[in-house]
Write a protein that holds these residues in place. Structure first.
Motif, PDB file in Angstrom:
ATOM      1  N   ALA A 202      -3.212 -17.813 -14.054  1.00 31.58           N
ATOM      2  CA  ALA A 202      -3.540 -18.819 -13.032  1.00 31.58           C
ATOM      3  C   ALA A 202      -4.225 -20.035 -13.658  1.00 31.58           C
ATOM      4  O   ALA A 202      -3.948 -21.179 -13.280  1.00 31.58           O
ATOM      5  N   LEU A 203      -5.096 -19.824 -14.641  1.00 34.29           N
ATOM      6  CA  LEU A 203      -5.761 -20.943 -15.330  1.00 34.29           C
ATOM      7  C   LEU A 203      -4.739 -21.809 -16.049  1.00 34.29           C
ATOM      8  O   LEU A 203      -4.766 -23.042 -15.960  1.00 34.29           O
ATOM      9  N   ALA A 204      -3.832 -21.161 -16.782  1.00 34.70           N
ATOM     10  CA  ALA A 204      -2.802 -21.904 -17.516  1.00 34.70           C
ATOM     11  C   ALA A 204      -1.900 -22.675 -16.557  1.00 34.70           C
ATOM     12  O   ALA A 204      -1.499 -23.812 -16.839  1.00 34.70           O
ATOM     13  N   MET A 205      -1.590 -22.076 -15.410  1.00 34.83           N
ATOM     14  CA  MET A 205      -0.736 -22.741 -14.421  1.00 34.83           C
ATOM     15  C   MET A 205      -1.402 -24.012 -13.887  1.00 34.83           C
ATOM     16  O   MET A 205      -0.752 -25.055 -13.758  1.00 34.83           O
ATOM     17  N   HIS A 206      -2.689 -23.939 -13.592  1.00 31.82           N
ATOM     18  CA  HIS A 206      -3.399 -25.128 -13.095  1.00 31.82           C
ATOM     19  C   HIS A 206      -3.368 -26.241 -14.141  1.00 31.82           C
ATOM     20  O   HIS A 206      -3.124 -27.406 -13.813  1.00 31.82           O
ATOM     21  N   MET A 207      -3.608 -25.896 -15.392  1.00 34.59           N
ATOM     22  CA  MET A 207      -3.612 -26.917 -16.437  1.00 34.59           C
ATOM     23  C   MET A 207      -2.210 -27.497 -16.644  1.00 34.59           C
ATOM     24  O   MET A 207      -2.058 -28.672 -16.977  1.00 34.59           O
ATOM     25  N   ALA A 208      -1.181 -26.667 -16.424  1.00 33.02           N
ATOM     26  CA  ALA A 208       0.201 -27.124 -16.591  1.00 33.02           C
ATOM     27  C   ALA A 208       0.730 -27.841 -15.352  1.00 33.02           C
ATOM     28  O   ALA A 208       1.876 -28.305 -15.337  1.00 33.02           O
ATOM     29  N   GLY A 209      -0.090 -27.923 -14.299  1.00 36.06           N
ATOM     30  CA  GLY A 209       0.330 -28.630 -13.086  1.00 36.06           C
ATOM     31  C   GLY A 209       1.220 -27.822 -12.170  1.00 36.06           C
ATOM     32  O   GLY A 209       1.901 -28.367 -11.297  1.00 36.06           O
ATOM     33  N   ILE A 210       1.233 -26.497 -12.354  1.00 34.01           N
ATOM     34  CA  ILE A 210       2.041 -25.622 -11.491  1.00 34.01           C
ATOM     35  C   ILE A 210       1.054 -24.847 -10.615  1.00 34.01           C
ATOM     36  O   ILE A 210       0.611 -23.749 -10.951  1.00 34.01           O
ATOM     37  N   SER A 211       0.686 -25.438  -9.500  1.00 34.07           N
ATOM     38  CA  SER A 211      -0.443 -24.869  -8.754  1.00 34.07           C
ATOM     39  C   SER A 211      -0.191 -24.734  -7.256  1.00 34.07           C
ATOM     40  O   SER A 211      -1.135 -24.611  -6.477  1.00 34.07           O
ATOM     41  N   LYS A 212       1.084 -24.733  -6.842  1.00 30.05           N
ATOM     42  CA  LYS A 212       1.368 -24.500  -5.426  1.00 30.05           C
ATOM     43  C   LYS A 212       0.958 -23.076  -5.062  1.00 30.05           C
ATOM     44  O   LYS A 212       1.113 -22.152  -5.868  1.00 30.05           O
ATOM     45  N   ASP A 213       0.465 -22.896  -3.852  1.00 31.04           N
ATOM     46  CA  ASP A 213       0.055 -21.557  -3.407  1.00 31.04           C
ATOM     47  C   ASP A 213       1.194 -20.552  -3.544  1.00 31.04           C
ATOM     48  O   ASP A 213       0.964 -19.388  -3.898  1.00 31.04           O
ATOM     49  N   SER A 214       2.407 -20.999  -3.255  1.00 30.19           N
ATOM     50  CA  SER A 214       3.557 -20.088  -3.318  1.00 30.19           C
ATOM     51  C   SER A 214       3.799 -19.595  -4.746  1.00 30.19           C
ATOM     52  O   SER A 214       4.153 -18.433  -4.968  1.00 30.19           O
ATOM     53  N   ASP A 215       3.594 -20.471  -5.734  1.00 23.53           N
ATOM     54  CA  ASP A 215       3.780 -20.066  -7.136  1.00 23.53           C
ATOM     55  C   ASP A 215       2.664 -19.135  -7.594  1.00 23.53           C
ATOM     56  O   ASP A 215       2.902 -18.150  -8.300  1.00 23.53           O
ATOM     57  N   LEU A 216       1.434 -19.451  -7.197  1.00 25.34           N
ATOM     58  CA  LEU A 216       0.316 -18.579  -7.556  1.00 25.34           C
ATOM     59  C   LEU A 216       0.484 -17.201  -6.912  1.00 25.34           C
ATOM     60  O   LEU A 216       0.155 -16.174  -7.527  1.00 25.34           O
ATOM     61  N   LYS A 217       1.037 -17.172  -5.691  1.00 17.72           N
ATOM     62  CA  LYS A 217       1.269 -15.879  -5.027  1.00 17.72           C
ATOM     63  C   LYS A 217       2.342 -15.082  -5.759  1.00 17.72           C
ATOM     64  O   LYS A 217       2.249 -13.857  -5.892  1.00 17.72           O
ATOM     65  N   GLN A 218       3.377 -15.781  -6.259  1.00 21.24           N
ATOM     66  CA  GLN A 218       4.430 -15.082  -6.993  1.00 21.24           C
ATOM     67  C   GLN A 218       3.860 -14.328  -8.200  1.00 21.24           C
ATOM     68  O   GLN A 218       4.175 -13.157  -8.417  1.00 21.24           O
ATOM     69  N   VAL A 219       3.011 -15.007  -8.984  1.00 18.94           N
ATOM     70  CA  VAL A 219       2.466 -14.339 -10.171  1.00 18.94           C
ATOM     71  C   VAL A 219       1.427 -13.294  -9.761  1.00 18.94           C
ATOM     72  O   VAL A 219       1.330 -12.227 -10.389  1.00 18.94           O
ATOM     73  N   HIS A 220       0.653 -13.556  -8.725  1.00 16.18           N
ATOM     74  CA  HIS A 220      -0.324 -12.595  -8.229  1.00 16.18           C
ATOM     75  C   HIS A 220       0.360 -11.275  -7.869  1.00 16.18           C
ATOM     76  O   HIS A 220      -0.100 -10.185  -8.240  1.00 16.18           O
ATOM     77  N   ASP A 221       1.491 -11.367  -7.146  1.00 17.55           N
ATOM     78  CA  ASP A 221       2.155 -10.169  -6.636  1.00 17.55           C
ATOM     79  C   ASP A 221       2.808  -9.339  -7.746  1.00 17.55           C
ATOM     80  O   ASP A 221       3.201  -8.189  -7.512  1.00 17.55           O
ATOM     81  N   ILE A 222       2.935  -9.895  -8.925  1.00 16.48           N
ATOM     82  CA  ILE A 222       3.454  -9.144 -10.074  1.00 16.48           C
ATOM     83  C   ILE A 222       2.320  -8.720 -11.004  1.00 16.48           C
ATOM     84  O   ILE A 222       2.266  -7.580 -11.464  1.00 16.48           O
ATOM     85  N   LEU A 223       1.384  -9.622 -11.263  1.00 16.89           N
ATOM     86  CA  LEU A 223       0.330  -9.331 -12.245  1.00 16.89           C
ATOM     87  C   LEU A 223      -0.705  -8.328 -11.746  1.00 16.89           C
ATOM     88  O   LEU A 223      -1.279  -7.583 -12.544  1.00 16.89           O
ATOM     89  N   ILE A 224      -0.960  -8.284 -10.449  1.00 17.61           N
ATOM     90  CA  ILE A 224      -1.937  -7.322  -9.938  1.00 17.61           C
ATOM     91  C   ILE A 224      -1.417  -5.886 -10.083  1.00 17.61           C
ATOM     92  O   ILE A 224      -2.107  -5.022 -10.650  1.00 17.61           O
ATOM     93  N   PRO A 225      -0.185  -5.569  -9.628  1.00 16.85           N
ATOM     94  CA  PRO A 225       0.312  -4.210  -9.892  1.00 16.85           C
ATOM     95  C   PRO A 225       0.505  -3.925 -11.383  1.00 16.85           C
ATOM     96  O   PRO A 225       0.344  -2.789 -11.828  1.00 16.85           O
ATOM     97  N   LEU A 226       0.812  -4.964 -12.151  1.00 21.05           N
ATOM     98  CA  LEU A 226       0.932  -4.777 -13.602  1.00 21.05           C
ATOM     99  C   LEU A 226      -0.428  -4.413 -14.208  1.00 21.05           C
ATOM    100  O   LEU A 226      -0.531  -3.528 -15.070  1.00 21.05           O
ATOM    101  N   GLY A 227      -1.475  -5.059 -13.724  1.00 16.09           N
ATOM    102  CA  GLY A 227      -2.823  -4.732 -14.182  1.00 16.09           C
ATOM    103  C   GLY A 227      -3.225  -3.318 -13.781  1.00 16.09           C
ATOM    104  O   GLY A 227      -3.906  -2.613 -14.535  1.00 16.09           O
ATOM    105  N   GLU A 228      -2.805  -2.895 -12.596  1.00 16.66           N
ATOM    106  CA  GLU A 228      -3.086  -1.527 -12.151  1.00 16.66           C
ATOM    107  C   GLU A 228      -2.368  -0.522 -13.051  1.00 16.66           C
ATOM    108  O   GLU A 228      -2.954   0.481 -13.479  1.00 16.66           O
TER     109      GLU A 228
END
Length: 346
Positions: A202-228
């Motif tokens: 998410a930090l890298a995305m903000h710096m790269a200018g990719i910060s729409k809620d929909s994009d952050l949700k896409q990575v959230h929905d994959i990275l959270i179960p991946l972290g689990e």
């Protein structure tokens, strides 16, 4: 190469922080103490979280970390070191709460001669340091507030996970009725997945200018179960891995941890096996630990884990393939994370 470049930058950032103390006219002894705290607790780990910010940013910009200009590299590396400072803050405090003895093959900071309870304040200073660096390097950026919110949100989420872990798995009073897979899931998602997997991307995305809620949700929905999944593998290796393989002696059974392994066992035990587990789990002796490990083998926990691993990775690959890349998000970011975790043995 890329890791060394990252490590080399730490001296400069430590000087930045030292200068802030000097500007406040802190006495030399206090400045030296803070300097020692910084170096003892921050740069000594694997640095995976910090390096992930840089690698993610490079992928999002269709390049590699070594091709980033010095100015661009430094800026994204500051975000990486900010996560490492957050990690240091958590670990210093965590070791005091758990009364741990060693961290990264050295005595825990609070056990270093002359430190003791000063380590509590030192943990606060490590957290404060990351916000001083964000202010120095990102204050003029339009996404500065988003960075602050991310760090504040993820810090609170991690503390929620730690709270549930502490009240569920009391080392002094073993009560397996407090355990459940739902609690385990909450603990690992909030205590590990948010700051270790979601935050760097998410930090890298903000710096790269990719910060729409929909994009952050896409990575959230994959990275959270991946972290689990990452933490479940940790729990599995703690019990079934060898010290040579995982680089440490597993202690989850003796420490009465609400681990994935014991929660799976609780779903499958007979009343007689449950009695054995109640009598031996959380005990500090080797014999009780061996009894638990044998019980876990008898229950087929290894097969349950391997079936889970194939199921969760298959599901994650499907989710990655369906990622919408129209705003600049790249499937490769998520694939690289999954590849690091899948079938790992340490």
């Amino acid at each position: 190469m890329s890791k060394q470049r990252f490590i080399d930058l730490f001296d400069e950032l430590a000087d930045d922080l030292k200068q802030i103390l000097l500007d406040y006219k802190m006495p030399e002894a206090a400045v030296d103490w803070f300097h020692k705290n910084l170096y003892y607790n921050t740069p000594g780990g694997k640095l995976n979280r910090g390096l992930s910010v840089i690698d993610t940013y490079a992928i999002l910009n269709n390049t590699t970390a070594d091709k980033l200009s010095d100015e661009e590299y430094k800026k994204v590396a500051v975000l990486g070191w900010a996560i490492e400072l957050l990690q240091a803050y958590f670990l210093v405090a965590d070791d005091i709460m758990d009364q741990s003895k060693t961290r990264r093959s050295h005595p825990c900071w609070y056990l270093v001669e002359g430190v003791g309870n000063i380590a509590i304040n030192d943990s606060f200073m490590l957290e404060g340091a990351l916000y001083m660096l964000l202010k120095k390097y990102f204050r003029e950026e339009p996404y500065y507030v988003h960075l602050l919110e991310l760090f504040h949100d993820v810090t609170f989420q991690t503390e929620l996970g730690q709270l549930l872990d502490l009240v569920t798995a009391d080392e002094e009073v073993v009560d397996l009725d407090k355990f459940s897979l739902d609690k385990h899931s909450f603990i690992v998602i909030f205590k590990t997945a948010y700051y270790s997997f979601y935050l760097p991307v998410a930090l890298a995305m903000h710096m790269a200018g990719i910060s729409k809620d929909s994009d952050l949700k896409q990575v959230h929905d994959i990275l959270i179960p991946l972290g689990e999944y990452f933490q479940i593998t940790d729990d599995f290796l703690d019990c079934f891995g060898t010290p040579e393989q995982i680089g440490k002696i597993g202690t989850d059974i003796k420490d009465n941890k609400c681990s994935w392994v014991v929660n799976q066992a609780l779903l499958h035990v007979t009343p007689e096996q449950r009695k054995v587990l109640d009598e031996n789990y959380g005990k500090k002796d080797d014999q009780s630990e061996a009894v638990c490990k044998q019980l876990f083998k008898d229950l087929g926990i290894e097969k349950i884990y391997y079936d889970y691993e194939e199921s969760v990775t298959s599901d994650l690959r499907k989710k990655i393939q369906s990622i919408d890349e129209s705003n600049g998000l790249k499937k490769e970011v998520l694939t690289s994370f999954l590849n690091k975790v899948y079938k790992r043995s340490k």
